[in-house]
Design an enzyme around this catalytic site. Structure first.
Site, PDB file in Angstrom:
ATOM      1  CG  ASP A 118      36.561  42.407  33.117  1.00 44.25           C
ATOM      2  OD1 ASP A 118      36.267  42.229  31.924  1.00 44.25           O
ATOM      3  OD2 ASP A 118      36.443  43.511  33.669  1.00 44.25           O
ATOM      4  CE  LYS A 171      35.312  45.809  30.740  1.00 40.37           C
ATOM      5  NZ  LYS A 171      35.038  45.324  32.070  1.00 40.37           N
ATOM      6  CG  ASP A 219      38.214  45.416  38.103  1.00 39.24           C
ATOM      7  OD1 ASP A 219      39.070  44.522  37.906  1.00 39.24           O
ATOM      8  OD2 ASP A 219      37.597  45.983  37.168  1.00 39.24           O
ATOM      9  CE  LYS A 274      38.220  49.816  37.274  1.00 41.79           C
ATOM     10  NZ  LYS A 274      38.160  48.655  36.372  1.00 41.79           N
ATOM     11  CD  GLU A 306      35.226  43.202  37.661  1.00 43.04           C
ATOM     12  OE1 GLU A 306      34.314  43.609  38.399  1.00 43.04           O
ATOM     13  OE2 GLU A 306      35.616  43.806  36.639  1.00 43.04           O
TER      14      GLU A 306
HETATM   15 MG    MG Z   1      37.062  44.619  35.422  1.00 43.57          MG
END
Ligand code: MG
Length: 304
Positions: A218, A242, A166, A137, A193
């Protein structure tokens, strides 16, 4: 056929809270639902909301479950409103997934590292396992701090592995460009992302043109409507799916099967019940050349 309906809320603690641009997440809460048909067959489903990504809240999902009668008719399931996408997924997938499913090798999962410099410790511990794709992240600390850690992380990245970054929509345009330049230079970055927020769609398109490193949407595509819209507006990069919060899995499947997108199915930290349901759809719809975004089990305590 009608179904007898029961549900039970669950709480699952993160071993260490997960820090992202959305904040700190320390408990995953959701609902396990059970449907029984008149032959005694049991169907399990999971509602795992993610309001940071625009789904209903846990409370809204609970209110919906409480509003249902003990006997549920299929027409009730077919008419769950779009404002409750995680509920749509939970109920619909319960009735179309047979357990147990053949297991997917976890080698095909991307392994989520801790945020910040803890990633350096962890990559050391897990580097001998058969992980081929890691995820880290960004967009939590200033660029200077994160890029300094990033250099060390890249130096420690095992050969023949790659890293996903991300940002959870947390970079400004300048920093997004800096990250993408860095990624282009290093070459081991599979994709970044959601570098910018979903409101900055035209900037995301522009970045995808300008840099070699792929960009994945995303947060921009957290429901089916947004997925369709982004495709229509010309997005041809990666799509993170997702499924557990994207509403009716049947509608998702119908659309993805007729649109050739580069789909990466990804977890919302659901339990094995939700995960199995998502994997059933991922088996058909996920880009087989990319790791599944399900290397997150090590983050949560076991008990449900
Ligand atoms: Mg993501």
């Amino acid at each position: 056929m009608s179904y007898q309906f029961q549900f039970s809320p669950y709480r699952r603690k993160f071993k260490v809270p997960l820090q992202t641009h959305h904040g700190i997440w320390s408990v995953r809460e959701g609902i396990i639902l059970q449907l029984h048909d008149s032959n005694g067959q049991r169907y399990l489903g999971e509602i795992a909301p993610l309001p940071d990504f625009g789904s209903e809240t846990l409370e809204e999902a609970l209110n919906f479950c409480q509003s249902l009668e003990k006997i549920v008719d299929p027409s009730v399931i077919a008419t769950i409103p779009d404002s409750l996408p995680a509920c749509q997924f939970g109920f619909e997938s319960a009735l179309c997934v047979n357990y147990p499913l053949p297991s997917v090798s976890t080698q095909n999962y991307s392994h989520l590292l801790p945020t910040g410099e803890k990633a350096l410790e962890v990559i050391h511990q897990v580097r001998d396992r058969d992980v081929k794709t890691y995820k880290w992240k960004i967009g939590v600390q200033p660029f200077e701090v994160e890029s300094f850690i990033f250099d060390k992380l890249i130096a420690q990245l095992p050969e023949n592995t790659q890293l996903r970054l991300d940002a959870n929509g947390g970079l400004n345009l300048d920093d997004a460009k800096r990250w993408l330049s860095l990624a282009d230079e290093v070459g081991k970055i599979e994709f970044i992302e959601q570098p910018l927020s979903s409101q900055q769609f035209s900037d995301l398109l522009m970045l995808a043109e300008e840099f070699k490193t792929a960009i994945a949407l995303d947060e921009s595509v957290s429901n089916l409507q947004q997925l369709k819209q982004s495709y229509q507006d010309g997005w041809r990069g990666v799509y993170v799916i997702k499924a557990a919060i994207m509403g009716s899995p049947r509608k998702l499947q119908d659309w993805v099967q007729t649109h050739p997108i580069d789909a990466v199915f990804s977890s919302v930290f659901e339990t094995p019940i939700g995960r199995q349901a998502v994997l059933k759809f991922a088996q058909k719809l996920h880009n087989p050349n990319r790791a599944l975004g399900f290397g997150v089990d090590h983050w949560l305590e076991d008990s449900v």
